[in-house]
Design an enzyme around this catalytic site. Structure first.
Site, PDB file in Angstrom:
ATOM      1  N   THR A 123      22.168   2.185 -13.826  1.00  0.00           N
ATOM      2  CA  THR A 123      20.894   2.301 -13.099  1.00  0.00           C
ATOM      3  C   THR A 123      21.226   2.264 -11.611  1.00  0.00           C
ATOM      4  O   THR A 123      22.208   1.640 -11.217  1.00  0.00           O
ATOM      5  CB  THR A 123      19.953   1.128 -13.416  1.00  0.00           C
ATOM      6  N   LYS A 183      -0.048  -6.119  -2.532  1.00  0.00           N
ATOM      7  CA  LYS A 183      -0.909  -7.255  -2.894  1.00  0.00           C
ATOM      8  C   LYS A 183      -1.771  -7.644  -1.697  1.00  0.00           C
ATOM      9  O   LYS A 183      -1.307  -8.279  -0.768  1.00  0.00           O
ATOM     10  CB  LYS A 183      -0.059  -8.429  -3.369  1.00  0.00           C
ATOM     11  N   GLU A 200      17.309   2.596 -19.032  1.00  0.00           N
ATOM     12  CA  GLU A 200      17.449   1.643 -20.146  1.00  0.00           C
ATOM     13  C   GLU A 200      16.794   2.150 -21.428  1.00  0.00           C
ATOM     14  O   GLU A 200      16.906   1.527 -22.476  1.00  0.00           O
ATOM     15  CB  GLU A 200      16.816   0.297 -19.753  1.00  0.00           C
TER      16      GLU A 200
HETATM   17  P1  ADP Z   1      16.518   4.203 -11.158  1.00  0.00           P
HETATM   18  O1  ADP Z   1      16.138   5.516 -10.573  1.00  0.00           O
HETATM   19  O2  ADP Z   1      15.943   3.022 -10.439  1.00  0.00           O
HETATM   20  O3  ADP Z   1      17.938   4.071 -11.534  1.00  0.00           O
HETATM   21  P2  ADP Z   1      15.409   5.118 -13.560  1.00  0.00           P
HETATM   22  O4  ADP Z   1      15.830   6.488 -13.188  1.00  0.00           O
HETATM   23  O5  ADP Z   1      15.748   4.596 -14.864  1.00  0.00           O
HETATM   24  O6  ADP Z   1      15.906   4.089 -12.558  1.00  0.00           O
HETATM   25  O7  ADP Z   1      13.887   4.989 -13.224  1.00  0.00           O
HETATM   26  C1  ADP Z   1      12.969   4.350 -14.048  1.00  0.00           C
HETATM   27  C2  ADP Z   1      11.703   4.047 -13.299  1.00  0.00           C
HETATM   28  O8  ADP Z   1      11.177   5.214 -12.679  1.00  0.00           O
HETATM   29  C3  ADP Z   1      10.608   3.561 -14.176  1.00  0.00           C
HETATM   30  O9  ADP Z   1      10.750   2.196 -14.486  1.00  0.00           O
HETATM   31  C4  ADP Z   1       9.383   3.853 -13.338  1.00  0.00           C
HETATM   32  O10 ADP Z   1       9.177   2.854 -12.355  1.00  0.00           O
HETATM   33  C5  ADP Z   1       9.761   5.123 -12.635  1.00  0.00           C
HETATM   34  N1  ADP Z   1       9.170   6.266 -13.323  1.00  0.00           N
HETATM   35  C6  ADP Z   1       9.760   7.119 -14.178  1.00  0.00           C
HETATM   36  N2  ADP Z   1       8.904   8.069 -14.572  1.00  0.00           N
HETATM   37  C7  ADP Z   1       7.719   7.816 -13.963  1.00  0.00           C
HETATM   38  C8  ADP Z   1       6.426   8.425 -13.976  1.00  0.00           C
HETATM   39  N3  ADP Z   1       6.174   9.512 -14.671  1.00  0.00           N
HETATM   40  N4  ADP Z   1       5.459   7.853 -13.235  1.00  0.00           N
HETATM   41  C9  ADP Z   1       5.685   6.749 -12.502  1.00  0.00           C
HETATM   42  N5  ADP Z   1       6.874   6.135 -12.448  1.00  0.00           N
HETATM   43  C10 ADP Z   1       7.890   6.662 -13.162  1.00  0.00           C
END
Ligand code: ADP
Length: 548
Positions: free
Chosen positions: A189, A445, A334
């Site tokens: 991640t 918030k 994940e």
């Molecule tokens: P990172 O980019 O932080 O490594 P990921 O690529 O796994 O992690 O991103 C997952 C996160 O991206 C989700 O937990 C969510 O917050 C956000 N996310 C993914 N798809 C969407 C969506 N369609 N709408 C809003 N948020 C999204």
């Protein structure tokens, strides 16, 4: 009492079986790649499978043994695809690395995963040469190119040409069968805070995810589709498309590093792409190019957009002006990554278009294989009423139960079961459609009430003069936090603070309207193309809101 057991064959779910299946049943179906070099390479699933077998032989000859990690720094292309299968299929573990991370992060990840072999595209030779002294575990460097592209001199010891390695093998290789729970690949991640964490997928989880995403109410892809994953193969395995495409026998088109609007458009047209997938930012580029040139897509029918919230304005543009259906999807590293997709139910068919759109703008329904729940602040399960918003937790066979080499369990208990907390705040309606309010760390918030940054951004993005917008929390003496809207104007467009704020009137409750607007030339993005809220919050740390 002894149970009667099923009497079906025990066939482990193996990643190699996907490519074997494609070679036999879709042997002449093409995989087309735009290479780093700029030219087009085309061959078939039959060719790919043979070369993946040769690669498996070559990796064994380099000394790789069961579960050794094979790292990749590569764009979407046929050689990367072969490594997906040659490595995982032979019992090694594919480790796709995001080349857009900071070099120190890349070195950290390679060392953490203990990659034994590192394969990389020509574009990354200087990077790899620079990092090599820090890479403790790497014994072999493989440049994903033919001999003619090998550098005359390199500081890398044990540097091989990918094509040379394959040429030395005869391809007489039988894909091994082993426990389907064996690790197949690792993705880290991005780790907006702290060090990145590795999600370790298995052959079983990958195949189940692949079945799941191919279903009609998921990506709904089939053998008649031509799939172009814009989402990189280093971003959660291009959301599973390199596995699903051979499973269903669909033609694959890889764009390489050529991800600008013009290159993508031309490739889509030339190869008759019908289906694509990517994060909202890449669609911005594609839409702007097509609009400026007054072009339309002649074959592209559907696209999955996810990774961050797809602004409704973008969905409308793609559908109304370009005739491309948008499937809004949500997931995370994940979760392999797919969790939910927005597709209508039969009862929605009679609704007016506007009402249908509001449903499709949500992140959608869980695919079978993913179970969701909402948890309130006291650890209680919240109802699915579309109003109650809480922490979204998930469970299922393609959701991680722990991180690579981390002892502490990330899971939490709810109703007697173990769940993975996603870090997202969401609501789920009575029809089981989930809608993300925010990442919990991005929620604004204000005086004990929550303001959704996604909602503010979606409104701002609907303004014709806005290219990109991000809403962040700004410290406020009375309300703790108030929203600040950061906006990039479209080139040549005029937009004042007052006009922007005025646009929120009637579209959202008054107390949720941002307190201020900051115009910038560019909004920072993460390595996976998402808005970098952490950085934005740092940039505007001392920002004084009017009246505060
Ligand atoms: P990172 O980019 O932080 O490594 P990921 O690529 O796994 O992690 O991103 C997952 C996160 O991206 C989700 O937990 C969510 O917050 C956000 N996310 C993914 N798809 C969407 C969506 N369609 N709408 C809003 N948020 C999204």
């Amino acid at each position: 009492m002894a149970r009667l057991m099923g009497q079906m064959m025990q066939m482990p779910l193996m990643i190699s079986s996907l490519l074997r299946h494609a070679a036999r049943h879709a042997g002449d179906v093409e995989i087309v790649s735009k290479r780093v070099e700029g030219d087009i390479h085309r061959y078939t699933y039959r060719d790919a499978e043979l070369r993946a077998r040769k690669l498996a032989q070559a990796l064994a000859r380099l000394g790789c043994e069961a579960s050794d990690r094979v790292g990749t720094l590569a764009w979407n292309g046929y050689r990367h695809f072969e490594i997906y299968y040659g490595a995982s299929g032979s019992g090694l573990v594919l480790h796709t690395i995001n080349p857009r991370l900071f070099p120190e992060q890349i070195a950290w990840i390679v060392n953490d995963a203990e990659d034994r072999v590192l394969c990389f595209d020509l574009s990354f030779l200087p990077l790899v040469e620079k990092l090599a002294p820090q890479l403790r575990s790497v014994q072999h460097f493989v440049l994903m190119a033919g001999r003619s592209h090998m550098p005359a001199q390199s500081t890398l010891a044990n540097l091989h040409s990918y094509e040379d390695l394959l040429e030395a093998e005869d391809g007489v290789y039988h894909w091994p069968e082993f426990d389907e729970n064996t690790a197949s690949s690792i993705c880290y991640t991005s780790g907006t805070t702290g060090n990145p964490k590795g999600a370790v997928y298995s052959h079983r989880s990958t195949l189940l995810h692949s079945y799941g995403l191919s279903m009609p109410d998921a990506m709904g892809v089939g053998g008649a589709d031509v799939i172009l994953p814009v989402v990189p193969m280093f971003h959660v395995n291009a959301w599973g498309t390199p596995y699903a495409a051979p499973m269903i026998g669909a033609k694959l088109v890889f764009p390489g590093p050529h991800l600008d609007g013009k290159s993508l458009y031309e490739l889509m047209e030339a190869e008759k792409v019908s289906f694509s997938a990517g994060v909202p930012t890449v669609w911005l580029g594609l839409i702007n190019f097509a609009k400026a040139q007054n072009l339309r897509f002649s074959t592209l029918k559907r696209t999955v957009i996810g990774g961050s919230a797809c602004p409704p304005a973008m969905m409308r543009t793609l559908e109304d002006e370009f005739g491309v259906e948008v499937i809004h999807a949500w997931g995370m590293t994940e979760m392999s990554p797919l969790g939910t997709l927005a597709r209508l139910k039969a009862k929605h068919r009679e609704l007016p278009v506007e009402a249908q759109r509001r449903i499709l703008e949500k992140q959608g329904k869980a695919i079978f294989g993913v179970d969701m729940a909402l948890v309130g602040d006291e650890g209680q399960a919240l109802p699915w009423d579309g109003q109650s918003s809480g922490n979204l937790v998930v469970r299922g066979p393609w959701v991680i139960r722990s991180y690579y080499r981390r002892d502490e369990s990330p899971l939490i208990g709810l109703d007697g079961q173990q769940w993975f907390p996603t870090g997202d705040v969401a609501a789920i309606d009575a029809d089981a459609f989930m809608q993300i309010t925010d990442r919990s760390k991005d929620v604004i918030k204000s005086g004990g009430e929550w303001i959704s940054s996604i909602e503010l951004e979606n409104i701002a993005m609907a303004h014709p003069a806005v290219l990109e917008a991000a809403a962040i929390a700004c410290a406020h003496p009375k309300w703790d936090e108030r929203p600040l809207l950061v906006v990039v104007r479209k080139p040549g467009a005029e937009l004042t603070r007052e006009q922007m704020l005025g646009f929120f009137e009637g579209r959202i409750a008054k107390w949720q309207v941002p307190d201020d607007v900051a115009f910038v030339d560019e909004i920072p993005h993460t390595a996976t193309g998402k808005i970098q809220k952490l950085k934005l919050r740092e940039m505007f740390k001392g920002h004084k809101l009017p009246g505060s």
